[in-house]
Design a protein around this motif. Sequence first.
Motif, PDB file in Angstrom:
ATOM      1  N   THR A   8      -2.625  12.331   4.819  1.00 24.27           N
ATOM      2  CA  THR A   8      -2.607  11.242   3.738  1.00 24.27           C
ATOM      3  C   THR A   8      -3.934  11.696   2.914  1.00 24.27           C
ATOM      4  O   THR A   8      -5.014  11.753   3.593  1.00 24.27           O
ATOM      5  N   ILE A   9      -3.690  11.764   1.741  1.00 26.11           N
ATOM      6  CA  ILE A   9      -4.953  12.076   0.933  1.00 26.11           C
ATOM      7  C   ILE A   9      -5.653  10.848   0.072  1.00 26.11           C
ATOM      8  O   ILE A   9      -6.787  10.779   0.100  1.00 26.11           O
ATOM      9  N   GLN A  10      -4.755   9.841   0.035  1.00 25.51           N
ATOM     10  CA  GLN A  10      -5.457   8.658  -0.798  1.00 25.51           C
ATOM     11  C   GLN A  10      -4.291   7.503  -0.549  1.00 25.51           C
ATOM     12  O   GLN A  10      -3.067   7.907  -0.283  1.00 25.51           O
ATOM     13  N   THR A  11      -4.801   6.186  -0.365  1.00 30.72           N
ATOM     14  CA  THR A  11      -3.909   5.388  -0.492  1.00 30.72           C
ATOM     15  C   THR A  11      -4.319   4.259  -1.730  1.00 30.72           C
ATOM     16  O   THR A  11      -5.299   4.270  -2.162  1.00 30.72           O
ATOM     17  N   LEU A  12      -2.955   3.849  -2.354  1.00 27.99           N
ATOM     18  CA  LEU A  12      -3.180   3.174  -3.445  1.00 27.99           C
ATOM     19  C   LEU A  12      -2.699   1.595  -3.227  1.00 27.99           C
ATOM     20  O   LEU A  12      -1.646   1.501  -2.553  1.00 27.99           O
ATOM     21  N   GLY A  13      -3.457   1.115  -4.115  1.00 29.80           N
ATOM     22  CA  GLY A  13      -2.796  -0.635  -3.919  1.00 29.80           C
ATOM     23  C   GLY A  13      -2.731  -1.300  -5.276  1.00 29.80           C
ATOM     24  O   GLY A  13      -2.508  -0.587  -6.380  1.00 29.80           O
ATOM     25  N   LEU A  38     -17.105  15.426  -0.654  1.00 35.32           N
ATOM     26  CA  LEU A  38     -18.537  15.545  -0.203  1.00 35.32           C
ATOM     27  C   LEU A  38     -18.794  15.232   1.276  1.00 35.32           C
ATOM     28  O   LEU A  38     -19.871  15.633   1.683  1.00 35.32           O
ATOM     29  N   VAL A  42      -7.059   4.895   2.924  1.00 35.67           N
ATOM     30  CA  VAL A  42      -7.636   6.291   2.835  1.00 35.67           C
ATOM     31  C   VAL A  42      -8.049   6.447   1.598  1.00 35.67           C
ATOM     32  O   VAL A  42      -7.681   6.285   0.422  1.00 35.67           O
ATOM     33  N   GLN A  88     -12.541  11.907  -9.799  1.00 36.53           N
ATOM     34  CA  GLN A  88     -13.883  11.741  -9.319  1.00 36.53           C
ATOM     35  C   GLN A  88     -14.218  11.070  -7.887  1.00 36.53           C
ATOM     36  O   GLN A  88     -14.778  11.281  -7.033  1.00 36.53           O
ATOM     37  N   ARG A  89     -13.009  10.159  -7.567  1.00 31.81           N
ATOM     38  CA  ARG A  89     -12.846   9.451  -6.250  1.00 31.81           C
ATOM     39  C   ARG A  89     -12.601  10.661  -5.267  1.00 31.81           C
ATOM     40  O   ARG A  89     -13.160  10.846  -4.288  1.00 31.81           O
ATOM     41  N   TYR A 122      -7.690   8.221 -18.166  1.00 29.74           N
ATOM     42  CA  TYR A 122      -8.695   7.608 -17.673  1.00 29.74           C
ATOM     43  C   TYR A 122      -8.425   7.451 -16.170  1.00 29.74           C
ATOM     44  O   TYR A 122      -9.384   7.623 -15.113  1.00 29.74           O
ATOM     45  N   LYS A 141       0.710  -1.309  -0.021  1.00 26.22           N
ATOM     46  CA  LYS A 141      -0.002   0.039  -0.070  1.00 26.22           C
ATOM     47  C   LYS A 141       0.813   1.336  -0.181  1.00 26.22           C
ATOM     48  O   LYS A 141       1.797   1.318   0.782  1.00 26.22           O
ATOM     49  N   GLU A 166      -2.453  -0.167  -9.210  1.00 27.58           N
ATOM     50  CA  GLU A 166      -2.942   1.341  -9.337  1.00 27.58           C
ATOM     51  C   GLU A 166      -1.310   1.872  -9.654  1.00 27.58           C
ATOM     52  O   GLU A 166      -0.242   1.499  -9.279  1.00 27.58           O
ATOM     53  N   GLN A 226     -10.597   8.868 -12.944  1.00 23.79           N
ATOM     54  CA  GLN A 226     -11.056   8.230 -12.013  1.00 23.79           C
ATOM     55  C   GLN A 226     -10.763   8.444 -10.667  1.00 23.79           C
ATOM     56  O   GLN A 226     -11.550   8.769  -9.783  1.00 23.79           O
ATOM     57  N   ILE A 232     -15.536  12.534  -4.553  1.00 19.19           N
ATOM     58  CA  ILE A 232     -16.648  11.946  -3.631  1.00 19.19           C
ATOM     59  C   ILE A 232     -16.231  12.232  -2.095  1.00 19.19           C
ATOM     60  O   ILE A 232     -16.818  12.421  -1.395  1.00 19.19           O
ATOM     61  N   GLN A 233     -14.755  12.141  -2.078  1.00 15.81           N
ATOM     62  CA  GLN A 233     -14.301  12.293  -0.831  1.00 15.81           C
ATOM     63  C   GLN A 233     -14.413  13.887  -0.032  1.00 15.81           C
ATOM     64  O   GLN A 233     -14.898  13.818   1.062  1.00 15.81           O
ATOM     65  N   ILE A 256     -12.326   6.546  -1.019  1.00 11.95           N
ATOM     66  CA  ILE A 256     -13.722   6.163  -0.948  1.00 11.95           C
ATOM     67  C   ILE A 256     -13.649   4.563  -0.816  1.00 11.95           C
ATOM     68  O   ILE A 256     -12.806   3.787  -1.396  1.00 11.95           O
TER      69      ILE A 256
END
Lengths: 152, 279
Positions: free
Chosen positions: A71-76, A145, B188, A138-139, A131, A57, A79, A135, A142-143, B190
Amino acid sequence: MKMLKTILENHPSFQELEREHLKFVIDNAENIEFKAEELLFKEGEKADKLYIIQSGKIAIELFTPSRGSITIQTLGLNEIVGWSLTPPYQRSFDARCVEDSQAISIDGKALRIRCEEDSKFGYELLKNFTYTVVQRLQRTRIQLLDIYKIRT
Amino acid sequence: MSIQISDPMLPELYKVTKIQENTHDTFTLEMVPKNKTKIFSFLPGQFNMIYLFGVGEVPISISGDPSSTDFLVHTIRAVGTVTDAMSKIKEGQTVGIRGPFGSHWPIEKAMGKDVLLIAGGIGLAPLRPVVYYILAHRSKYRKVVLLYGTRSPDDIIYEEEYQNWQENFDITVETTVDNTDSEWQGHVGIVSALISKKDFSPTNMVAIICGPEIMMHFSVQELVRREVTWNDIYISMERNMKCAIGFCGHCQYGAKFICKDGPVFCYSSIQETLKRREI
């Protein structure tokens, strides 16, 4: 880890590339491992490599003076981290390994030189990467929101 | 499978026997019927109307084990007048219960298949009875994955149970939060973003989703991208329910009543209505 060639041949960002183009990507890729807490790169550094995560991760982090690293996002799995194809070819965030991880590292600089020379390759690659960017945008929307917040 | 109830408008008296604080705004009540001969049975996904005397009545999904018939469990988030007052309830206090009402999750249809449970926020509470049911019949289900998204690590509920589910019942649990400042080592982002990383058979699976509508919407999109059909996707809807038996019309949603025809719907049966912004 599976064979690098097999992984790239089946990856959504590369699987529809022409054979010659795919070979170029494979020739400029290598397997790489990261230990937990290791930084892949820091904000402001040159963006000359991109990574496709194969296990573990990776956290995308922003450093703020008052709150430290957020941390803004985690990627796995599968990705992409740090697509180095567009100007200013500079990292805009930190990427930190949350746990021991394996990835494929691709020479981003070589890819963009080839993209400049071969517009068909450049278009295909950018189309596929866009793409992924859309994506992720867009995620993030939503975060933002804050969907779990109580509405009164 | 159906369960008969006696007089649906008459609350039964229940005594609150245990209160557990799950998070800063979420709590769990355990209750037993004052009438000792009363046996309460329900199916995962069904809800009760809980009446706090002098304040009001609210629909709350049942979050306990469906095989436990001697006590009732509800996990409640304090979001309004009645649930705020419920958060101040004391052990020994009496409440009125009507129910159980509504449709249930497809626990029979999912047998022999992969099961993907996707929960957002307090949406995990209506899914916990499904997990308990699966634990009791584990060999009848294939791969079971629970993906759970919340606002922050402080908003996670039932965390103490995950380890048991994973270690003793071969259920994969992955949690993700929208934001964190802490030393959080989980995901972290959605919850729907986790779907693409999971390995399941799109043609032999059932997806069960509960959470805010927007979260369910994007989860369905991701599942469809993975070639899961609408017929194998189930969601739980929430509207202003009053009578709970389809008489009053408060929860009418297009041609359906959420309380009577739902709250659990197969996505294929409701997707046309979901698309209409006017409803």
